[in-house]
Scaffold this active site. Structure first.
Site, PDB file in Angstrom:
ATOM      1  N   CYS A 134      33.320 -74.107  -1.858  1.00 36.17           N
ATOM      2  CA  CYS A 134      32.200 -74.808  -2.491  1.00 36.17           C
ATOM      3  C   CYS A 134      32.245 -74.685  -4.002  1.00 36.17           C
ATOM      4  O   CYS A 134      31.801 -75.582  -4.722  1.00 36.17           O
ATOM      5  CB  CYS A 134      30.872 -74.242  -1.987  1.00 36.17           C
ATOM      6  SG  CYS A 134      30.393 -74.809  -0.347  1.00 36.17           S
ATOM      7  N   HIS A 174      28.469 -79.797   5.462  1.00 38.29           N
ATOM      8  CA  HIS A 174      29.595 -80.525   4.880  1.00 38.29           C
ATOM      9  C   HIS A 174      30.841 -80.267   5.722  1.00 38.29           C
ATOM     10  O   HIS A 174      30.949 -79.219   6.389  1.00 38.29           O
ATOM     11  CB  HIS A 174      29.876 -80.073   3.439  1.00 38.29           C
ATOM     12  CG  HIS A 174      28.801 -80.422   2.468  1.00 38.29           C
ATOM     13  ND1 HIS A 174      28.331 -79.529   1.525  1.00 38.29           N
ATOM     14  CD2 HIS A 174      28.098 -81.563   2.288  1.00 38.29           C
ATOM     15  CE1 HIS A 174      27.384 -80.110   0.806  1.00 38.29           C
ATOM     16  NE2 HIS A 174      27.225 -81.331   1.246  1.00 38.29           N
ATOM     17  N   GLU A 207      28.439 -86.938  -0.780  1.00 42.62           N
ATOM     18  CA  GLU A 207      28.408 -85.517  -1.099  1.00 42.62           C
ATOM     19  C   GLU A 207      29.706 -85.029  -1.740  1.00 42.62           C
ATOM     20  O   GLU A 207      29.954 -83.826  -1.824  1.00 42.62           O
ATOM     21  CB  GLU A 207      28.108 -84.714   0.167  1.00 42.62           C
ATOM     22  CG  GLU A 207      26.775 -85.047   0.802  1.00 42.62           C
ATOM     23  CD  GLU A 207      25.591 -84.350   0.151  1.00 42.62           C
ATOM     24  OE1 GLU A 207      25.710 -83.163  -0.178  1.00 42.62           O
ATOM     25  OE2 GLU A 207      24.543 -85.005  -0.024  1.00 42.62           O
TER      26      GLU A 207
END
Length: 440
Positions: A368, A247, A175
């Site tokens: 993000c 995450h 990721e």
């Protein structure tokens, strides 16, 4: 020591930004699924955050939105004919797939790649490995176009090495930088790279998915040519994942010698901190800042995205600055903690709140929206200059957004074939401003 800067490459939010609710384990995404989105406002908010950081003397870059809808995905699923026929058929028989094909999730460039600066790598080049994002369909389609974008921007092979995504298998689930932190004394010096994973290869999990495998993190570190004694592999806590920390950057963020994290961030917190101290020995004095569970419940930390903030060294500040979403300010426990944080004599001395509500409602905060790339002055000069932002370029991009983006978009609107043309025309205009027409 080389002079180096942490360049934040933010994702330019695309015209198909919508609340599709596609991300399992992302509570904000699920809670707002089906709501009316405002792509124009979302993109303008992101660009204003970039403008703010430029005003503070930071180097700011941008990554363009990917082509949407992704007709390759729809054709691979058996749809054929003209673009309009494909969209009409998909909207009737596979609306979830059409939402995935339109997903604007590449805006969250913390998932675009993992980056190791030249100070850390054996060959002295800056390395980037595109994330495969294999856990979620709407994100697993991104890596070919993301790799193409990175190659266009970091095309100098003497300075940069762009690696394609790892194999598309659960054991290699990757990721990107959302599960990676680099610590150092200053950006141009050798540092310690932290790789946070949720599961071992072959390990199954119950509950929300553990999106990062340890094998993926180890593979990226090997591919980048990192020193084993300067890498730390840390397991994220199951409690954090099940609370909605899909995450690691939802419960932890680091910059320079400081790691800012929630008490429940890591499975073996003391072991992780000891490993970081050993890896940083001789390089810098590690400064951990732990937010106690008793002061900020994990649910508040995730809802407010306290840790999905940018932790930055601004030229005019003696201590680090936390750029947090306005949701952090509006949540009682996180606002109170930030006030105490600033009043202390610790390494974080200021909190700035940024309005990125459109992104936040889809589950992505300020952290993000950016990919951190530590670059020397020579590397900055060697990369594609069109993606390095200044006030004039931001003005140009905002003019395109105001002219081409819709100010309201519901999932049902994706069935309109004309919208596909709007998205293509908007992206082409943005690429023109960035001098990236080759990506059209």
């Amino acid at each position: 020591m080389s002079v180096a800067h942490e360049v934040n490459f933010d994702g330019l939010i695309g015209p198909s930004h919508n609340y599709g609710g596609l991300s399992d384990g992302n509570l904000a995404s699920a809670a707002n699924a089906g709501d009316i989105a405002n792509p124009r406002e979302a993109a303008l908010q992101g660009l204003e955050k970039m403008r703010m950081l430029i005003a503070h003397g930071l180097v700011q870059g941008v990554l363009p939105p990917l082509p949407r809808p992704n007709f390759d995905l729809l054709v691979s699923a058996g749809f054929g004919g003209t673009d309009a026929q494909i969209i009409e058929a998909a909207s009737k028989t596979a609306p979830g797939l059409l939402k995935a094909a339109y997903s604007a999730s590449s805006m969250w460039t913390a998932n675009a790649a993992t980056v190791s600066p030249s100070a850390d790598t054996r060959d002295g080049r800056l390395h980037l490995t595109t994330a495969n994002l294999s856990t979620m369909l709407h994100r697993a389609q991104e890596h070919p176009d993301t790799t193409a974008s990175l190659i266009s921007i970091f095309s100098n092979d003497e300075k940069f090495a762009v690696h394609g995504a790892l194999p598309m298998h659960p054991d290699f689930s990757d990721e990107g930088a959302a599960n990676h932190v680099r610590l150092c004394s200053s950006h141009g010096e050798e540092g310690v790279e932290l790789f946070v994973y949720g599961r071992e290869a072959g390990e199954s999990t119950i509950g929300f998915p553990s999106r990062q495998s340890k094998l993926a993190s180890e593979s990226v570190a090997r591919g980048h040519g990192l020193k084993s004694n300067r890498c730390v592999f840390i397991r994220q806590s199951r409690a954090a994942i099940d609370a909605g920390a899909f995450h690691n950057d939802v419960v932890s963020v680091g910059a320079l010698d400081t790691l800012f994290f929630h008490e429940l961030a890591f499975e073996d917190r003391n072991g992780a901190l000891d490993a970081i101290r050993r890896a940083s020995s001789g390089l810098f004095d590690f400064k951990p800042v732990m937010v106690p569970l008793a002061e900020v419940p994990i649910e508040d930390a995730i809802r407010a995205y306290l840790f999905n903030s940018q932790l930055l060294k601004m030229p005019e500040e003696d201590r680090l600055v936390l750029v947090a979403p306005t949701e952090t300010e509006n949540t009682v426990s996180t606002r109170a903690y930030c006030e105490r944080l600033v009043e202390s004599n610790g390494p974080i001395g200021k909190v700035i709140y940024a309005d990125v509500r459109q992104s936040m409602r889809n589950g992505g905060g300020p952290a993000c929206l950016r990919l951190r790339v530590v670059m020397t002055d020579d590397e900055i000069d060697a990369c594609h200059q069109g993606v390095l932002m200044d006030e004039e370029t931001i003005d140009e991009l905002q003019e395109v957004v105001r002219r081409t983006y819709r100010d309201r978009l519901a999932p049902a609107d994706l069935a309109d074939p004309l919208f596909a043309n709007e998205c293509r025309e908007a992206r082409e205009a943005l690429l023109g401003v960035l001098d990236l027409e080759g990506l059209c």
